[in-house]
Design an enzyme around this catalytic site. Structure first.
Site: not given
Length: 361
Positions: A120, A142, A184, A226, A236, A241, A245, A248, A252, A265
């Site tokens: 946890r 993330k 990026e 960032k 987000e 935020r 992207n 992206h 993606h 990527h």
């Protein structure tokens, strides 16, 4: 060494950028709840840097366990994630054992996700060894794995206790991986830092030659950008935020449509940013010169500027699973001008024209 502070109210941490940081155990040891760590790496990075990091930590009295995973985006799966848990449990790692991610974005994402759920929640530290991870994926908390129907769809927001970006690790990075990281870097200039975009236009050759001073400046600038955004909108939910992207939504879709690992990527993001530029041009928001400047910078960074032609229906199908979808509507990060982006929708006819303009045929 340069230091950027990510100032979150509940879990602030430092991002250190410099050379020789793998030996700077005094930056790591004070953050360990107990002197035991599990270093997670992959078959490419481990032979280069794992023993150096292990020796530094063991010299400071830290017990080190190692977990080495297969290398590649195609291994960012439940099955590979379970290899981390197998190693942690086999070595009787406790909830105060710190997980250290030593590798690129895939290793960072999977190690962070494992830390978020192991007993946890266990502490973890990011030591990114690729340019893409140093400027982006290691910062902001993330963590995720992929699903065949969508990238990074299973994960958690979980912040590291420290990020160590050792510039020396970039010396062994293959040229293709290095260029993927520059996608990026360029992204930050387009989103909200036109001054940085202009700096990149003037200094892209220095970056491509891996000039250490230029790299240190670019990585620090990206991390500061960032950190500022994440501090405003960690999970987000405030609409800030999601601007990170840019490229992206398309990117993606490209990765999933071609099969994870076919394109890196950063390569998919570069083509995605060009599609976003074409879409913004179709909407009358940026002019021909702006599109040409983006294309020229990406080209100098040895990045793709044309997307694969997956077809309109397939792109829509893949993008329908994007995390920014709201009430069934696909949201894109678009450009009002260079250095100013926003989240919005695209009419179907604009999307169709965008794909006709921006895809290989």
């Amino acid at each position: 060494m340069k230091t950027v502070r990510l100032d979150l109210s509940h879990s602030p941490y430092d991002i250190h950028i410099g050379q020789g940081l793998l030996q700077r155990v005094e930056l790591i040891v004070p953050l360990l709840p107990q002197k035991q760590v599990a270093i997670v790496s992959n078959e490419t990075v481990a032979p280069l840097y794992l023993e150096k990091l292990r020796a530094s930590l063991e010299g400071a009295g830290v017990c080190c366990h190692s977990i080495v995973l297969p290398d590649g985006e195609q291994y960012k799966t439940w099955e590979t994630l379970n290899l981390i848990f197998d190693g942690l449990l086999a070595n009787r790692c406790e909830r105060k054992t710190t997980l250290i991610a030593l590798g690129g974005g895939v290793i960072g994402d999977m190690t962070g996700f494992a830390a978020a759920v192991y007993q946890r929640g266990a502490p973890f530290i990011q030591i990114p060894t690729t340019l893409l991870a140093q400027v982006d994926s290691s910062v902001g908390g993330k963590t995720a794995i992929n699903h065949p129907l969508g990238k990074n769809m299973i994960g958690a927001f979980y912040q590291p206790r420290l990020v160590l970006a050792d510039l020396d690790t970039l010396n062994t990075l293959p040229d293709r991986e290095f260029s993927a990281g520059l996608a990026e870097v360029i992204k930050y200039g387009l989103i909200d830092d036109f001054e940085f975009f202009e700096w990149l236009e003037s200094n892209i050759e220095r970056l491509m030659s891996r000039d250490s001073e230029a790299l240190a400046h670019a990585i620090e600038r990206c991390c500061r950008n960032k950190a500022r955004v994440v501090a405003q909108d960690e999970k987000e939910t405030a609409g800030v935020r999601e601007l990170l992207n840019l490229g992206h939504t398309f990117g993606h879709a490209i990765e999933a449509g071609l099969g994870y690992g076919a394109w890196l990527h950063g390569e998919a993001v570069a083509a995605g940013m060009m599609l976003a530029a074409h879409a913004s041009h179709e909407l009358g928001q940026i002019d021909d010169e702006s599109v040409a400047r983006i294309k020229a910078l990406l080209t100098k960074a040895a990045l793709p500027v044309a997307a694969p032609d997956l077809g309109l229906a397939r792109y829509r199908e893949l993008m329908a699973g994007d995390k920014k979808v709201e009430s069934g509507r696909i949201r894109y990060i678009l450009m009002r001008e260079l250095g100013q982006c926003y989240a919005g929708e695209l009419p179907l006819d604009v999307l169709e024209k965008t794909l006709k303009t921006g895809c290989d045929r």
